[in-house]
Design a protein around this motif. Structure first.
Motif, short mmCIF file in Angstrom:
data_model
loop_
_atom_site.label_atom_id
_atom_site.label_comp_id
_atom_site.label_asym_id
_atom_site.label_seq_id
_atom_site.Cartn_x
_atom_site.Cartn_y
_atom_site.Cartn_z
N GLY A 190 0.52 5.66 0.19
CA GLY A 190 -0.34 6.79 0.45
C GLY A 190 -0.17 7.31 1.87
O GLY A 190 0.45 6.66 2.72
N VAL A 231 0.84 -1.20 0.00
CA VAL A 231 0.00 0.00 0.00
C VAL A 231 0.87 1.25 0.00
O VAL A 231 1.88 1.32 0.70
CB VAL A 231 -0.93 0.00 1.25
CG1 VAL A 231 -1.99 1.08 1.12
CG2 VAL A 231 -1.56 -1.37 1.46
N ALA A 252 -0.59 5.17 5.14
CA ALA A 252 -0.71 3.76 4.74
C ALA A 252 0.22 2.88 5.56
O ALA A 252 1.29 3.32 6.01
CB ALA A 252 -0.39 3.62 3.26
N TRP A 275 -5.53 5.51 -0.79
CA TRP A 275 -4.33 4.68 -0.87
C TRP A 275 -4.33 3.93 -2.20
O TRP A 275 -5.39 3.51 -2.69
CB TRP A 275 -4.30 3.64 0.26
CG TRP A 275 -4.11 4.22 1.63
CD1 TRP A 275 -3.64 5.45 1.95
CD2 TRP A 275 -4.41 3.57 2.87
NE1 TRP A 275 -3.60 5.62 3.32
CE2 TRP A 275 -4.07 4.48 3.91
CE3 TRP A 275 -4.91 2.32 3.22
CZ2 TRP A 275 -4.22 4.16 5.26
CZ3 TRP A 275 -5.06 1.99 4.56
CH2 TRP A 275 -4.72 2.91 5.58
#
Length: 557
Positions: free
Chosen positions: A474, A472, A477, A494
């Motif tokens: 972002g 993941v 995240a 994300w």
């Protein structure tokens, strides 16, 4: 939905900084504020349903409620439900219909521990005046407080409930008068070494109330009136409301010990009552509208309608988490922070608020510039009828879900905003390929309790499912490979990648499961793209209706 302010009504584009200090509350429709009215209507309908005679185990969740929702300086919802006075005794005998008093928008409530916020603001005003130092020992201002090894406890430790003091003392029962009761608090021995634990304690704020009186040279009620409620125009807010307002005051509990009967117009908390109705921990009465003004003044950085009660830097400090050593007990100076159990879908590390035992609460979400005030008389006629935390969550989450989240790609995204103890799934059709790994990419907007996971699963037969490892990217995240996604507060999309080893037909599904309590805003899945050997097997943007949603629904906002 259209809005005059492009950021209005958006959940995934958080504001930074304070609202303009010129922001003054104005009533508008949800549509005018750029909000979806449906979640607001649903939350209001649920509040009204909870006042039904058989709502919870043969009785209402609460006798009545008044709620106010504010977004970006606009009052977008006001709900009244049930009765301010409904019962004749502690057993739940209902008064004749003509003797019951319905809730009104200007009903006055016993705010209970929400009083602690007013006391905290009064302390911080003295800090701004240079009369109190947050890091100084309380004993510097109240020498008698140094008794029993409390000489090192600081003002900050009282405000953040890290003083080590026990939760409460039965002052009303075991000490004969106000002077003896205050002395008992000054003389109490700490249960724990200061700074080593978090223990929510009324004694902390009783002490700070005394500190305000000693340093300011006025009563706490006068200090609050002169420097907080007066400047803000909160005309229905204060200690010991006058008899002339009794017809607007919500009743609280029928008390047999002490023998007070049905309490109405006097503070419910026995200790505050025994201190003459004025105490740092309880005793304030207020309306939903007045509390909305207080909330907006803090979102404005301490000012409202041309009157300033705190400096911007003081408000910023007030809403900073001082309790990083005690995860889950996030606390600013007086305000609680990031408490999903009553902040619901608005929870984040910067979301602030407080609750009151009588059934009151306020939530401030600086990221969306929102205020949620929910006032109930849940102890009418008895405190034993249970918790109203589900209502607090539902009302705050209704506002959160009314705000748009822009799809990560294209005009639509799949959303699941299920309640407690539920499961929602979003399932692809069987995806046929000749061999090699499936490459799965998607975007997700996650806003769920840590124990409410969103997972991606794969199956070759549609019956047996295996979790898929995810990577993941972002803001906020998780790092490294994971098999479940959850969390609140980051408010950003994300980007997720997974590799699924498989041959033949493979079906994928996203599964979101909630436990028995504390449901946040909910999760989005968007921009799904599945490939194998550079061949596209599924493009969610071009084939949105290829998915089967059970608890997920396709939204375009």
């Amino acid at each position: 939905m259209a809005s005059t302010n492009p950021a209005s009504g958006r959940f995934d584009q958080p504001y930074t900084g304070f609202a303009p200090e010129t922001t003054v509350l104005a009533e508008v429709t949800p549509e005018e504020a750029g909000l979806d009215p449906a979640p607001l209507r649903a939350a209001g309908d649920q509040l009204r349903a909870w006042t039904g005679s058989e709502a919870v185990e043969g009785h209402p969740l609460f006798a009545g409620a008044v709620g106010t929702l504010v977004h970006n300086g606009m009052v977008v919802d006001t709900v009244t439900a049930g009765s301010a006075v409904r019962y004749a005794d502690g057993s739940g005998t209902e008064l004749p219909a003509n003797e019951q008093v319905p809730m009104r928008a200007d009903t006055i409530f016993d705010m209970a521990s929400v009083t602690k916020l007013f006391t905290s603001i009064a302390v911080l005003q003295l800090v701004e005046d240079g009369k109190v130092d947050l890091d100084a020992p309380v004993a510097e201002y109240l020498p008698e407080f140094a008794a029993q090894g409390k000489g090192s406890i600081t003002v900050t430790q009282l405000l953040t409930h890290t003083s080590g003091l026990e939760p409460e003392l039965p002052l009303w029962r075991d000490w004969p008068d106000k002077a003896a009761r205050i002395k008992a608090v000054m003389d109490v021995r700490p249960q724990n070494r200061p700074g080593t634990t978090y223990t929510y304690s009324d004694l902390n704020l009783i002490t700070l109330g005394v500190l305000v009186e000693r340093v300011s040279g006025t009563g706490l009620d006068e200090a609050v009136s002169r420097r907080i409620t007066g400047p803000l125009g909160m005309t229905d807010t204060g200690f010991n409301p006058p008899e002339a307002k009794l017809d607007r005051i919500a009743a609280t509990e029928y008390q047999a010990d002490p023998p007070r009967g049905m309490v109405r117009g006097q503070v419910h908390d026995e200790n505050a009552w025994s201190l003459g109705g004025v105490s740092g921990h309880a005793g304030i009465f207020s309306t939903s509208g007045d509390m909305a003004v207080l909330g907006q003044s803090l979102l404005n950085g301490g000012a409202y309608a041309g009157k300033r009660i705190l400096r911007e830097d003081t408000v910023r400090t007030m809403l900073t988490n001082y309790n990083t050593r005690f995860p889950g007990d996030d606390h600013g100076l007086g305000f609680e922070l990031n408490q999903l159990w009553y902040m619901g879908g608005l929870s984040s590390p910067t979301t602030a608020g407080h609750t009151g035992y009588t059934g009151t609460s306020i939530v401030l979400d600086p990221q969306s510039r929102s205020v949620v005030v929910l006032l109930t008389n849940r102890v009418h006629p008895s405190r034993s009828w249970g918790s109203i935390n589900p209502a607090r969550q539902a009302y705050a989450t209704g506002l959160a879900r009314a705000m748009a989240v822009r799809p990560a790609k294209g005009p639509r995204a799949w959303f699941s905003g299920i309640g407690d103890s539920r499961t929602a799934t979003l399932t692809t059709p069987p995806l046929a390929h000749t061999g090699g790994d499936l490459s799965v990419d998607f975007a997700t907007f996650v806003n769920s309790e840590p124990t409410d996971p969103l997972v991606l699963e794969a199956s070759s037969d549609g019956h047996r499912w295996q979790p898929v490892e995810l990577r993941v990217r972002g803001e906020g995240a998780p790092e490294g490979p994971v098999t479940a996604l959850a969390g609140t507060g980051h408010r950003s999309w994300w980007n997720v990648h997974a590799s699924v080893p498989a041959t033949g037909n493979v079906t994928l599904r996203w599964r979101f499961t909630t436990d028995g309590s504390n449901t946040a805003r909910g999760n989005y899945v968007d921009a799904v793209r599945v490939t194998a050997d550079k061949r596209v097997l599924l493009d969610g943007e071009r084939q949105p209706y290829a998915f089967a949603g059970d608890g997920f629904r396709l939204l375009g906002r």
